[in-house]
Design an enzyme around this catalytic site. Structure first.
Site, PDB file in Angstrom:
ATOM      1  N   ARG A  86       0.835  -1.043   0.086  1.00 17.88           N
ATOM      2  CA  ARG A  86       0.058  -0.086   0.018  1.00 17.88           C
ATOM      3  C   ARG A  86       0.801   1.018  -0.036  1.00 17.88           C
ATOM      4  NH1 ARG A  86      -0.678   2.571   4.644  1.00 17.88           N
ATOM      5  NH2 ARG A  86      -0.498   0.822   6.334  1.00 17.88           N
ATOM      6  N   HIS A 108      -2.655   4.350   5.355  1.00 22.35           N
ATOM      7  CA  HIS A 108      -3.745   3.343   5.494  1.00 22.35           C
ATOM      8  C   HIS A 108      -5.078   4.150   5.130  1.00 22.35           C
ATOM      9  CE1 HIS A 108      -6.239   0.395   7.526  1.00 22.35           C
ATOM     10  NE2 HIS A 108      -7.006   1.449   8.102  1.00 22.35           N
ATOM     11  N   TYR A 159       5.909   4.999  10.716  1.00 23.57           N
ATOM     12  CA  TYR A 159       6.208   3.548  11.071  1.00 23.57           C
ATOM     13  C   TYR A 159       6.662   3.173   9.643  1.00 23.57           C
ATOM     14  CZ  TYR A 159       1.314   3.386   8.557  1.00 23.57           C
ATOM     15  OH  TYR A 159       0.545   3.467   7.752  1.00 23.57           O
TER      16      TYR A 159
HETATM   17  C1  LIG Z   1     -12.069  -5.718  15.167  1.00 21.11           C
HETATM   18  C2  LIG Z   1     -11.353  -4.374  14.420  1.00 21.11           C
HETATM   19  N1  LIG Z   1     -10.165  -4.107  15.079  1.00 21.11           N
HETATM   20  C3  LIG Z   1      -9.706  -2.734  14.835  1.00 21.11           C
HETATM   21  C4  LIG Z   1      -9.972  -2.219  13.515  1.00 21.11           C
HETATM   22  C5  LIG Z   1      -9.322  -0.770  13.157  1.00 21.11           C
HETATM   23  N2  LIG Z   1      -8.475  -1.295  11.748  1.00 21.11           N
HETATM   24  C6  LIG Z   1      -9.252  -0.979  10.714  1.00 21.11           C
HETATM   25  S1  LIG Z   1      -8.263  -1.553   9.395  1.00 21.11           S
HETATM   26  C7  LIG Z   1      -7.148  -2.051  10.532  1.00 21.11           C
HETATM   27  C8  LIG Z   1      -5.893  -2.457   9.893  1.00 21.11           C
HETATM   28  C9  LIG Z   1      -6.154  -3.640   9.059  1.00 21.11           C
HETATM   29  O1  LIG Z   1      -4.985  -4.329   8.342  1.00 21.11           O
HETATM   30  P1  LIG Z   1      -4.951  -5.532   7.131  1.00 21.11           P
HETATM   31  O2  LIG Z   1      -5.805  -6.529   7.795  1.00 21.11           O
HETATM   32  O3  LIG Z   1      -3.462  -5.640   7.279  1.00 21.11           O
HETATM   33  O4  LIG Z   1      -5.695  -4.777   5.897  1.00 21.11           O
HETATM   34  P2  LIG Z   1      -4.830  -3.626   5.198  1.00 21.11           P
HETATM   35  O5  LIG Z   1      -5.661  -2.293   5.693  1.00 21.11           O
HETATM   36  O6  LIG Z   1      -3.539  -3.347   5.346  1.00 21.11           O
HETATM   37  O7  LIG Z   1      -5.501  -3.707   3.861  1.00 21.11           O
HETATM   38  C10 LIG Z   1      -7.393  -1.744  11.834  1.00 21.11           C
HETATM   39  C11 LIG Z   1      -6.746  -2.193  12.940  1.00 21.11           C
HETATM   40  C12 LIG Z   1     -11.178  -2.764  13.031  1.00 21.11           C
HETATM   41  N3  LIG Z   1     -11.570  -2.046  11.645  1.00 21.11           N
HETATM   42  N4  LIG Z   1     -11.775  -3.844  13.450  1.00 21.11           N
END
Ligand SMILES: Cc1ncc(C[n+]2csc(CCOP(=O)(O)OP(=O)(O)O)c2C)c(N)n1
Ligand SMILES: [Mg+2]
Lengths: 327, 321
Positions: free
Chosen positions: B240, B244, B253
């Site tokens: 990415r 985020h 980071y």
């Molecule tokens: C249960 C839950 N905990 C925390 C979050 C907050 N949150 C949203 S996206 C994210 C990171 C997700 O990372 P990843 O699964 O690697 O997907 P990416 O965004 O990198 O595509 C977090 C911690 C959430 N949406 N749901």
């Protein structure tokens, strides 16, 4: 004395507790180098290192479960749940385990841990970044539930929560993180968990609130004061255990009670306060107890006009105060 | 596997449509016109490849928030997406009740999704169970980030799929970060797909910036599912290159050098060079596609800007069916 924001007060409390007691550590998602998505732990990773500021895997159940295990071993975890909306995967660990540990073990085991979570709406977060979850937990004996409304209390209550031998749910009104500012003393202080605070004295009605709704209620009290309505405002601060005495004393003084929260109405914390008043201050009442809460829809919608409709605000609170005062 | 010229150009256009609309969304955010955007930039090859591995409109999908390119391939229109960005009336997934990119599109067999990560995985297993019970020749595909595979939800959903040999595909879009948290703090294995063995299902690692490689992997997984040979865990390795979401600042980071290094492997540039080398993509076609993608993004934004907000009555419900 220095003026700080709500989030700065929370950060200071954690910093001071980490420095005071090496059993204290923090874990949660993005709490490390990122300093938390709201920046509550900013700078703490650099200061205390990866052994004490631990970026957890993305899994709330284990953030709490691992925290419980560490607490049973004698450490003092501060577990951050990124948004209160994401606490639900951890519900089992909080309700079945943390809350019941002391009782079920006949006092042999304690769970001295704090679970921090930003809660509440008004930030365009839609259904899953706006929830108020306190009522799920105020139903659970064995937990303490704390919601600060200002920087002074936030710092003092969080320090008390870290030192408390019980699991403490510490919900922070995220909309207030940078909006709410206030003075805090330079030195060490704590605010005890338990007592409510009469934050504004008045004679015509009592308004009970907590978190950002308390902040709005003070504004509303100011608005109606200009019209000759004298509102007493009580900041509940600790929802569990509840400070019945302060609630009853205020109702006995004013004869009218309004409870404000942004959680939805049915089964919300206001129902508990209303029941306490009905049971223990019935004869003092000059009007039916009134509740102002979010409507009973599943959660706050995203689109702005809909979010505004959902959220209680100073205008809506003032209107409810007027209605009750004129009863 | 063979790809016709037309199919390759079509997939290229899909990637471009998503990218231009996505870039426009970031601009809208910088201009203060929208409150939030979460981006698919860098993930286009993974998402377009995955979509084209399905029978679109026939198979069922449980996506996650980063899936703009996937959703456009499944038939979400740029106008519909833009209505979501602005929280405007007519937004099809939630009536503008949900934040942008919280997908759901009934006409395309895309179920409604929420914010708590990994919740869609057991839904997809349930879809696959229902497909199997009904004897249909469909598959259920779910997507997820690598960080979200830390959730118990993910394990439980994949376990169901494996135990019942369901027509199920999980595409993990591994961009090496979950907001700020790097992969090595989520798991002690190098590949998410290494865990497939523990479930008893097929696991595949694929270059997520190579649209043809992803297409092949997902197509094979879909064929396997339709044959009754059970589920597949596909891990697409990608990156990415943007924060985020519009609420994030990624400088705390990761280094700029790391981001720049990955930008050299931009999936659209890679596919473009490949198609040019093969003589499939000419300058004329490329320019036509560019202007198509730009015009479409312009139109979507204009449409959504002019659209009304929902009436507050929409907020009230109904709450029950
Ligand atoms: C249960 C839950 N905990 C925390 C979050 C907050 N949150 C949203 S996206 C994210 C990171 C997700 O990372 P990843 O699964 O690697 O997907 P990416 O965004 O990198 O595509 C977090 C911690 C959430 N949406 N749901
Ligand atoms: Mg990721």
């Amino acid at each position: 004395m220095a003026e700080v924001t709500l989030i700065e007060a929370i950060r200071q409390a954690m910093d001071e507790e980490l420095a005071r007691d090496d059993r204290v550590f923090i874990t949660g998602e993005d709490v490390g180098p990122r300093g938390g998505v709201f920046r509550a732990t900013l700078g703490l990773f650099d200061k205390y290192g990866p052994q004490r500021i631990i970026d957890s895997p993305l899994a709330e159940l284990s953030i709490v479960g691992v925290g419980i295990g560490a607490a049973l071993y004698g450490l003092r975890p501060i577990c951050e749940i990124q948004f209160a909306d994401f606490i639900h995967p951890a519900f089992n660990q909080i309700v079945s385990e943390a809350a019941k540990m002391y009782y079920r073990s006949g006092g042999e085991w304690t769970v001295p841990m704090v679970i921090r979570a930003p809660y509440g709406g008004g930030i365009g977060g839609g259904l899953y970044h706006s929830q108020s979850v306190e009522a799920f937990f105020t139903h659970v004996p064995g937990l303490k539930v704390v919601i600060p409304s200002n920087p002074y209390d936030a710092k003092g209550l969080l320090k008390s929560a870290v030192r408390d031998p019980n699991p403490v749910m510490f919900f922070e009104p995220k909309k207030g993180y940078r909006l709410i500012k206030g003075e805090i003393p330079d030195g060490e202080y704590t605010v005890p968990i338990g007592p409510a605070n009469v934050s504004r004295a008045g004679n015509d009605l009592s308004v009970f609130a907590y978190g950002i709704m308390h902040y709005y209620t003070l504004q509303a009290a100011e608005m109606v004061a200009a019209e000759g309505i004298s509102a007493e405002v009580v900041d509940l601060r600790t929802l569990l255990p509840v400070d019945k005495e302060t609630i009853i004393a205020s109702v006995k003084k004013t004869g009218k009670a309004l409870i404000v929260h942004e959680d939805n109405l049915t089964g919300g914390y206001g129902a508990e306060v209303a029941a306490i008043i009905a049971e223990e201050a019935f004869t003092a009442l000059d009007a039916p107890v009134k509740r102002l809460a979010a409507p009973d829809v599943p959660a706050a919608p995203f689109s702005h006009p809909m979010q505004d409709w959902f959220m209680p605000n100073p205008q809506k609170i003032a209107a409810a105060m007027r209605e009750l005062a004129n009863y | 596997m063979e790809w016709t010229k037309e199919l390759q150009l079509e997939m290229y256009l899909q990637m471009l449509r998503s990218r231009r609309l996505d870039e426009r969304s970031w601009v809208l955010h910088r201009q203060g016109k929208i409150a939030f955007h979460i981006s698919a930039i860098g993930h286009e090859a993974t998402q377009v490849g995955a979509a084209y591995g399905l029978r679109r409109g026939h198979d069922w999908v449980a996506p996650y928030y980063r899936d703009l390119a996937l959703m456009l391939c499944l038939g979400l229109t740029p106008r519909e997406f833009a209505l979501g960005l602005f929280g405007k009336s007519g937004e099809p997934s939630s009536l503008a009740r949900q934040m942008p990119s919280h997908w759901g599109l009934k006409r395309a067999n895309v179920i409604s999704t929420s914010s708590p990560v990994a919740t869609q995985v057991s839904h997809a297993a349930g879809l696959a169970l229902a497909i199997k019970l009904r004897g249909d020749d469909r598959v259920a595909l779910t997507t997820i980030g690598e960080g979200s595979t830390s959730q118990g939800e993910w394990y439980e959903g994949l376990n169901w799929a494996a135990v019942h040999r369901l027509p199920f595909i999980c595409v993990v879009q591994n961009n090496t970060y979950a907001i700020s948290v790097p992969q090595k703090l989520q798991m002690a294995v190098p590949n998410v797909a290494d865990r497939a063995a523990a479930f008893g299902m097929t696991g595949v690692v694929v270059d997520g910036n190579d649209v043809l490689a992803v297409h092949r992997a997902v197509k094979e997984a879909a064929d396997r599912a339709r044959r009754g040979d059970g589920p597949t865990l596909v891990e697409a390795k990608t990156y990415r290159p943007v924060p985020h979401s519009s609420d994030d600042d990624d400088r705390s980071y990761r280094t700029r050098e790391e981001v720049e290094e990955w930008k050299k492997r931009d999936p659209i540039s890679l596919f473009k060079s490949y198609l040019e080398m093969q003589g499939i993509l000419t300058n004329t076609i490329s320019e036509e596609m560019e202007s198509h993608a730009m015009a479409e993004a312009d139109d979507a934004v204009k449409f959504a800007e002019e659209a009304p907000y929902p009436d507050v009555e929409v907020a009230k419900g109904p709450v029950y069916a």
